[in-house]
Design a protein around this motif. Structure first.
Motif, short mmCIF file in Angstrom:
data_model
loop_
_atom_site.label_atom_id
_atom_site.label_comp_id
_atom_site.label_asym_id
_atom_site.label_seq_id
_atom_site.Cartn_x
_atom_site.Cartn_y
_atom_site.Cartn_z
N ILE A 146 0.81 -1.31 -0.01
CA ILE A 146 0.02 -0.04 0.01
C ILE A 146 0.85 1.15 0.03
O ILE A 146 0.58 2.13 -0.84
CB ILE A 146 -0.94 0.01 1.04
N ASP A 147 1.92 1.10 0.87
CA ASP A 147 2.82 2.36 0.85
C ASP A 147 3.54 2.69 -0.58
O ASP A 147 3.63 3.59 -1.03
CB ASP A 147 4.11 2.24 1.75
N LEU A 148 3.85 1.53 -1.17
CA LEU A 148 4.40 1.55 -2.70
C LEU A 148 3.47 1.99 -3.44
O LEU A 148 3.78 3.01 -4.50
CB LEU A 148 4.89 0.20 -2.87
N LEU A 149 2.37 1.66 -3.52
CA LEU A 149 1.30 2.31 -4.39
C LEU A 149 0.90 3.75 -4.15
O LEU A 149 0.71 4.35 -5.13
CB LEU A 149 -0.04 1.50 -4.28
N PHE A 150 0.77 3.83 -2.96
CA PHE A 150 1.02 5.17 -2.35
C PHE A 150 1.90 6.23 -3.14
O PHE A 150 1.72 7.48 -3.56
CB PHE A 150 0.85 5.50 -0.93
N GLN A 151 3.28 5.92 -2.84
CA GLN A 151 4.45 6.73 -3.38
C GLN A 151 4.28 6.76 -5.00
O GLN A 151 4.70 7.77 -5.56
CB GLN A 151 5.67 5.89 -3.18
N ILE A 152 3.80 5.70 -5.73
CA ILE A 152 3.66 5.59 -7.16
C ILE A 152 2.49 6.60 -7.42
O ILE A 152 2.54 7.33 -8.50
CB ILE A 152 3.23 4.19 -7.54
N GLU A 153 1.43 6.44 -6.89
CA GLU A 153 0.46 7.50 -7.20
C GLU A 153 0.94 9.00 -6.93
O GLU A 153 0.42 9.89 -7.79
CB GLU A 153 -0.85 7.33 -6.02
N LYS A 154 1.76 9.14 -5.90
CA LYS A 154 2.33 10.61 -5.86
C LYS A 154 3.05 10.88 -6.94
O LYS A 154 3.12 11.99 -7.38
CB LYS A 154 3.23 10.46 -4.48
N GLU A 155 4.00 10.10 -7.32
CA GLU A 155 4.70 10.34 -8.71
C GLU A 155 3.93 10.42 -9.86
O GLU A 155 4.31 11.33 -10.77
CB GLU A 155 5.92 9.12 -8.85
N ARG A 190 13.16 3.12 -9.19
CA ARG A 190 13.76 3.47 -7.91
C ARG A 190 12.88 2.78 -6.85
O ARG A 190 13.34 2.03 -6.07
CB ARG A 190 14.09 4.76 -7.33
N GLN A 191 11.58 2.80 -6.98
CA GLN A 191 10.56 2.53 -6.18
C GLN A 191 10.76 0.76 -6.10
O GLN A 191 10.62 -0.02 -5.13
CB GLN A 191 9.25 2.76 -6.35
N ALA A 192 10.73 0.33 -7.36
CA ALA A 192 10.82 -1.22 -7.79
C ALA A 192 12.20 -1.71 -7.04
O ALA A 192 11.88 -2.87 -6.19
CB ALA A 192 10.81 -1.72 -9.01
N VAL A 193 13.15 -1.04 -6.96
CA VAL A 193 14.41 -1.61 -6.44
C VAL A 193 14.22 -1.75 -4.93
O VAL A 193 14.88 -2.53 -4.30
CB VAL A 193 15.58 -0.81 -7.11
N ARG A 194 13.74 -0.58 -4.43
CA ARG A 194 13.45 -0.34 -3.07
C ARG A 194 12.53 -1.38 -2.19
O ARG A 194 12.74 -2.05 -1.26
CB ARG A 194 12.96 0.95 -2.74
N ALA A 195 11.58 -1.70 -3.22
CA ALA A 195 10.36 -2.56 -2.77
C ALA A 195 10.86 -4.14 -2.64
O ALA A 195 10.69 -4.88 -1.85
CB ALA A 195 9.16 -2.40 -3.41
N ILE A 196 11.78 -4.57 -3.80
CA ILE A 196 12.05 -5.82 -4.17
C ILE A 196 13.68 -5.61 -3.99
O ILE A 196 14.25 -5.27 -5.40
CB ILE A 196 11.55 -6.41 -5.38
N PRO A 197 14.54 -5.65 -2.99
CA PRO A 197 15.90 -5.45 -3.01
C PRO A 197 16.37 -6.17 -4.07
O PRO A 197 16.62 -7.45 -4.01
CB PRO A 197 16.15 -5.94 -1.62
N CYS A 198 17.28 -5.42 -5.22
CA CYS A 198 17.91 -6.07 -6.16
C CYS A 198 18.80 -5.11 -6.71
O CYS A 198 18.99 -3.89 -6.02
CB CYS A 198 16.99 -6.48 -6.96
N GLN A 199 19.87 -5.26 -7.46
CA GLN A 199 20.91 -4.85 -7.94
C GLN A 199 20.53 -3.70 -8.78
O GLN A 199 21.24 -2.72 -9.33
CB GLN A 199 22.22 -5.54 -8.37
N GLY A 200 19.71 -4.08 -9.69
CA GLY A 200 19.25 -3.27 -10.81
C GLY A 200 17.81 -3.51 -11.42
O GLY A 200 17.28 -4.66 -11.19
N ALA A 201 17.31 -2.59 -12.17
CA ALA A 201 15.92 -2.76 -12.51
C ALA A 201 16.08 -1.96 -14.13
O ALA A 201 16.77 -1.19 -14.39
CB ALA A 201 14.94 -2.09 -11.68
#
Length: 600
Positions: A209-218, A234-245
């Motif tokens: 929900i927080d992620l969707l809220f941040q995306i909605e803000k953007e 950036r939001q995707a890499v933060r939500a699912i920790p990985c080296q790149g997107a």
């Protein structure tokens, strides 16, 4: 003789009592040991085996079986050893001796099992075991409720006695407490596990929900697609920790790949570029609309290095989902190399969350594109605004024309009048070129009139016109011609590109400054390179990825936003490239690379 037999009888009685006392002490000690043993574990399987082992030994019997109640199924169940494995057996309530005891709550003490009709001989026939005596007793908890049945078989050398019944009752009481404690413990553990699972699901849901809220803000804040994509990656890499997107999507007739690396410098934006996609994971997912997840990407024949090369990463594991767009997908969202759990890689939960993110990416991209289209349509429909910008750009040549016309009117010298007339003619050509370029750009025309010119002559003509414009702005024009020889170009269009860059620099340097035009020749590529550098404030960070798009302008009240778009179109028509470097507070340098002898 009778007097002598009486002491003997008393001695025998004392000996019998001592033996009985020793037996009771042994049993009491055994019961204590059983109590200690039963309190040593809460594992139900271990506990049942321990109860049967201790009961069999204390009752001096051949074997024991402990049945527990299954109230939901109205059955008794137990686990018995079968070789090296434990086998679960079940009997219905009322079936056999144990079922009868569970149903009635009465104790059964049978001296000959085969004479009792309730005894099930089938078990003996299948196993080859011979059952003789049976002591079967209900097991009750502290509330008197039957929770199971203890069955003891074949007492050694004798029948089961009333004392055995009392002893088994005592054992059952201890066993019932241990079993209830074990069940309570398992219930509490189960509830705790459920609570932890619920807590984790709640945490994940809150994170989503927080992620969707941040995306909605953007989505509500971002004006341009590039900036929006940078934030979403950036939001995707933060939500699912990985080296790149990476995000591969089609824009018009071109495929664009945006990549963001967790390892790149803080504050740097996602990099976007036009690509020629190969038949790899991203393209397959984009076209098929199916998900992809792998923990051995480098061994997957479907893998393509397009994203890993853009991110400068060695592939380990990856997950990729389509970005939905109605009937067809818009592209594919791709994550590389899971952090925190590299061996496990991306999980199904990661795949589900990435699918949610992709859905929001789709909505955000469609919304941003819609906004861009609406903005362009709005500006195109307001043709008066665009024309006012063109008129603004015409001020300088018209001013020069007016000034020289006045000079001609008051000048008697024919030579001076001729020079003023030439200036006016050049400015009229400039006006014609300016309006023609804008009209050609709007119509999408790409005609070139290539002719051989000398760079020194081309730059001299440009410099003469720019010096007239720069006088009132306290700007200095510097020419550094390291290459001044031949070049085949459409002179009018190239001059217009230079004028657009110079006008942008002039408007940016409100307090004056330096504008430098440098020419070089690159023998390796047979290209003539022009560097146009100003000492202005630099291009704002948020505009750097979109400066060459139509209608992008800032700080010019009457700007059309077409200047740099025309520059890019003119250079590309010549088969060249245009790029720039800009640093806040230090200025901007545009680099135009033109083939010396382009193909017609």
């Amino acid at each position: 003789m009778s007097e002598q037999s009486q002491p003997d009888m008393l001695g025998e009685q004392v000996e019998a009592l001592n033996h009985k006392l020793k037996t009771e002490r042994a049993r009491f000690q055994a019961i204590q040991e059983i109590g200690t043993a039963l309190s040593s574990t809460l594992n139900l399987d271990v506990l049942l085996a321990l109860i049967m082992e201790k009961t069999t030994k204390l009752m001096d019997a051949d074997r024991s079986t402990l049945f527990l109640m299954d109230e939901e199924k109205d059955e008794l169940w137990s686990k018995v050893a079968q070789g090296t494995e434990q086998k679960e057996i079940r009997i219905a309530m009322g079936e056999g001796l144990a079922g009868w005891v569970a149903r009635t709550g009465e104790t059964l003490n049978i001296k000959d099992a085969y004479k009792d009709d309730r005894f099930n001989k089938k078990v003996d026939l299948e196993s080859g075991y011979q059952t003789r005596t049976i002591l079967c007793q209900p097991m009750r908890n502290h509330r008197g409720k039957i929770i199971g049945v203890m069955q003891v078989l074949n007492k050694h050398h004798d029948y089961f006695t009333v004392e055995d019944e009392l002893l088994l009752s005592a054992l059952n009481g201890q066993a019932a407490i241990s079993i209830e404690n074990s069940k309570l413990y398992l219930n509490v553990v189960g509830k705790n596990i459920e609570l932890l699972d619920t807590q984790e699901r709640l945490r994940q849901r809150v994170a989503e929900i927080d992620l969707l809220f941040q995306i909605e803000k953007e989505m509500n804040r971002a004006v341009h697609v590039d900036r929006l994509i940078d934030s979403l990656l950036r939001q995707a890499v933060r939500a699912i920790p990985c080296q790149g997107a990476g995000l591969l999507f089609k824009q018009g007739d071109e495929w664009r790949l945006f990549s963001y690396s967790y390892l790149q410098e803080a504050g740097s934006a996602a990099r976007g570029r036009i690509v020629t996609p190969v038949r790899g994971v991203s393209m397959l997912v984009a076209e098929s609309g199916t998900d992809y997840r792998s923990n051995e990407v480098d061994h997957d024949p479907k893998h393509d290095p397009m994203l890993t090369e853009a991110l400068d990463l060695s592939p380990g594991n990856a997950v990729c989902v389509p970005v939905p767009g109605g009937t067809n997908s818009l592209g594919a969202l791709h994550l590389i190399n899971r952090r925190n759990q590299p061996r496990e890689g991306f999980t199904r939960s990661d795949l589900k969350l990435l699918t949610v993110i992709a859905g929001q990416v789709s909505s955000a991209m469609l919304l941003a594109q819609q906004r861009t289209e609406e903005l362009n349509e709005s500006r195109l429909s307001a043709i008066g605004q665009a024309l006012s910008g063109v008129l603004h750009d015409l001020k300088t040549p018209l001013t020069i024309i007016g000034g020289n016309a006045q000079l001609m009117a008051g000048e008697d010298d024919a030579t001076e009048r001729q020079e003023s007339a030439q200036v006016i003619m050049r400015q009229l050509v400039t006006v014609r070129n300016m309006t023609g370029e804008i009209l050609s750009f709007a119509r999408g025309e790409a005609n070139l009139l290539l002719q051989k010119v000398f760079v020194r002559d081309l730059m001299a003509e440009i410099a003469e016109n720019l010096k007239e414009q720069f006088k009132s702005k306290k700007m200095e024009l510097i020419l550094e011609l390291n290459y001044a020889d031949e070049l085949r170009v459409d002179s009018a269009k190239i001059q217009r590109a230079f004028y657009n860059l110079a006008n942008n620099a002039r408007d940016a340097m409100t307090a004056g400054g330096t504008f430098t035009i440098e020419s070089q020749f690159d023998e390796a590529t047979d290209m003539v390179v022009f560097n146009l550098t100003d000492t202005g404030p630099g291009i704002p960070e948020e505009l750097r990825s979109i400066v060459f798009e139509s209608f992008v302008t800032q700080g010019k009240a009457n700007g059309t936003g077409l200047g740099l778009a025309i520059v890019k179109k003119v250079v590309e028509q010549h088969g060249g490239t245009v790029s720039f470097e800009s640093h806040s507070g230090q200025g901007t340098c545009f680099t135009l690379r033109l083939p010396r002898n382009p193909n017609p």
